[in-house]
Motif scaffolding. Structure first.
Motif, PDB file in Angstrom:
ATOM      1  N   THR A  89       7.895  -9.055  10.049  1.00  0.00           N
ATOM      2  CA  THR A  89       7.061  -9.202   9.069  1.00  0.00           C
ATOM      3  C   THR A  89       7.892  -9.437   7.780  1.00  0.00           C
ATOM      4  O   THR A  89       7.240 -10.520   6.905  1.00  0.00           O
ATOM      5  CB  THR A  89       6.315  -7.788   8.598  1.00  0.00           C
TER       6      THR A  89
ATOM      7  N   VAL B 254       3.752 -16.742   4.844  1.00  0.00           N
ATOM      8  CA  VAL B 254       2.407 -16.375   4.591  1.00  0.00           C
ATOM      9  C   VAL B 254       1.987 -16.359   3.317  1.00  0.00           C
ATOM     10  O   VAL B 254       0.686 -17.013   2.886  1.00  0.00           O
ATOM     11  CB  VAL B 254       2.283 -14.975   5.309  1.00  0.00           C
ATOM     12  N   TYR B 255       2.780 -16.077   2.391  1.00  0.00           N
ATOM     13  CA  TYR B 255       2.488 -16.004   0.854  1.00  0.00           C
ATOM     14  C   TYR B 255       2.148 -17.360   0.430  1.00  0.00           C
ATOM     15  O   TYR B 255       1.194 -17.748  -0.129  1.00  0.00           O
ATOM     16  CB  TYR B 255       3.644 -15.223  -0.043  1.00  0.00           C
TER      17      TYR B 255
ATOM     18  N   LEU C 263      -2.346 -10.810  -0.891  1.00  0.00           N
ATOM     19  CA  LEU C 263      -1.523 -11.087   0.340  1.00  0.00           C
ATOM     20  C   LEU C 263      -1.961 -10.260   1.235  1.00  0.00           C
ATOM     21  O   LEU C 263      -2.163 -10.509   2.411  1.00  0.00           O
ATOM     22  CB  LEU C 263      -0.041 -11.102  -0.157  1.00  0.00           C
ATOM     23  N   PHE C 264      -2.062  -8.877   0.896  1.00  0.00           N
ATOM     24  CA  PHE C 264      -2.336  -7.611   1.652  1.00  0.00           C
ATOM     25  C   PHE C 264      -3.822  -7.017   1.577  1.00  0.00           C
ATOM     26  O   PHE C 264      -4.277  -7.169   0.385  1.00  0.00           O
ATOM     27  CB  PHE C 264      -1.369  -6.511   1.532  1.00  0.00           C
TER      28      PHE C 264
ATOM     29  N   PHE D 289      -2.222  -8.290   6.695  1.00  0.00           N
ATOM     30  CA  PHE D 289      -2.346  -9.625   5.964  1.00  0.00           C
ATOM     31  C   PHE D 289      -3.705  -9.717   5.884  1.00  0.00           C
ATOM     32  O   PHE D 289      -4.730  -9.908   6.856  1.00  0.00           O
ATOM     33  CB  PHE D 289      -1.570 -10.746   6.618  1.00  0.00           C
TER      34      PHE D 289
ATOM     35  N   ASP E 227      -1.695 -10.968  11.262  1.00  0.00           N
ATOM     36  CA  ASP E 227      -2.470 -10.299  10.386  1.00  0.00           C
ATOM     37  C   ASP E 227      -2.206  -8.936  10.697  1.00  0.00           C
ATOM     38  O   ASP E 227      -2.219  -8.054   9.833  1.00  0.00           O
ATOM     39  CB  ASP E 227      -3.776 -10.658  10.368  1.00  0.00           C
TER      40      ASP E 227
END
Length: 202
Positions: free
Chosen positions: A28, A35-36, A47-48, A66, A100
């Protein structure tokens, strides 16, 4: 629900969960900047997200993931497609690859989740399902998991990766009951291998 050598099984399963969660945490952390950046290219949302979910023995818990949808409906009673909230383009990829779900390693370390077990329900949806499906709450007698017997065996409607109706949920419940009765380290290992296969070859 009784189970042969339950104490030994529970201990070994917890050790595996902790090791798996630590590995998942490292993955992660590695994926986090990618991912960001992908999310920032699509929108400026968080983001989360924190979801209110149902844990073992119907205990409430907060699960971190995510973000994969435009809005964070933390305790929604709706399935995908029932409301205005839709999956983002980046979110669709995160869901398809199960990325995710990775931040849930924190819930595993806290002992709220396991790597393998019946999938936890969003609070509102779980309450809705328990009102429509007899004996539904039996699935909460063991710790929920990120992946499970239903996730690797059930086939959903095109485009979905989880049940999106009462009928699909009844089928999932049958798989959950099978797992609760037959659970073992061997079965958990089989589920884990098949989960990796689905992630990489989906």
């Amino acid at each position: 629900v009784t189970h042969p050598s339950l104490g030994v099984y529970t201990f070994i399963k917890r050790v595996i969960d902790i090791i798996g969660a630590l590995v998942l945490g490292l993955i992660t952390a590695f994926l986090l900047p990618f991912v960001y950046i992908a999310m920032r290219m699509e929108d400026d949302g968080p983001l989360f997200i924190a979801q209110k979910r149902i844990g073992q023995y119907n205990q409430p818990m907060t699960v971190w993931k995510f973000r994969s949808m435009w809005q964070n409906e933390s305790s929604s009673k709706s399935w995908v497609g029932e409301g205005v909230n839709v999956v983002t383009k980046v979110g669709a990829f995160l869901r398809k690859t199960s990325i995710d779900e990775f931040p849930q390693f924190m819930n595993i370390l806290r002992g709220e989740l396991s790597l393998i077990g019946p999938r936890s329900d969003i609070a509102g949806l779980g309450q809705r399902l328990s009102q429509h499906i007899p004996y539904y709450n039996i699935r909460y007698v063991i710790k929920p998991g990120i992946s499970g017997w239903a996730q690797i065996n059930q086939r959903y409607a095109t485009g979905n990766i989880s049940p999106q109706s009462i009928e699909e949920t009844k089928v999932r419940l049958a798989y959950d009951f099978y797992y609760i009765k037959q659970r073992s380290i061997v079965l958990d290992f089989i589920i884990m291998l098949k989960t990796f296969k689905r992630i990489f070859f989906r």
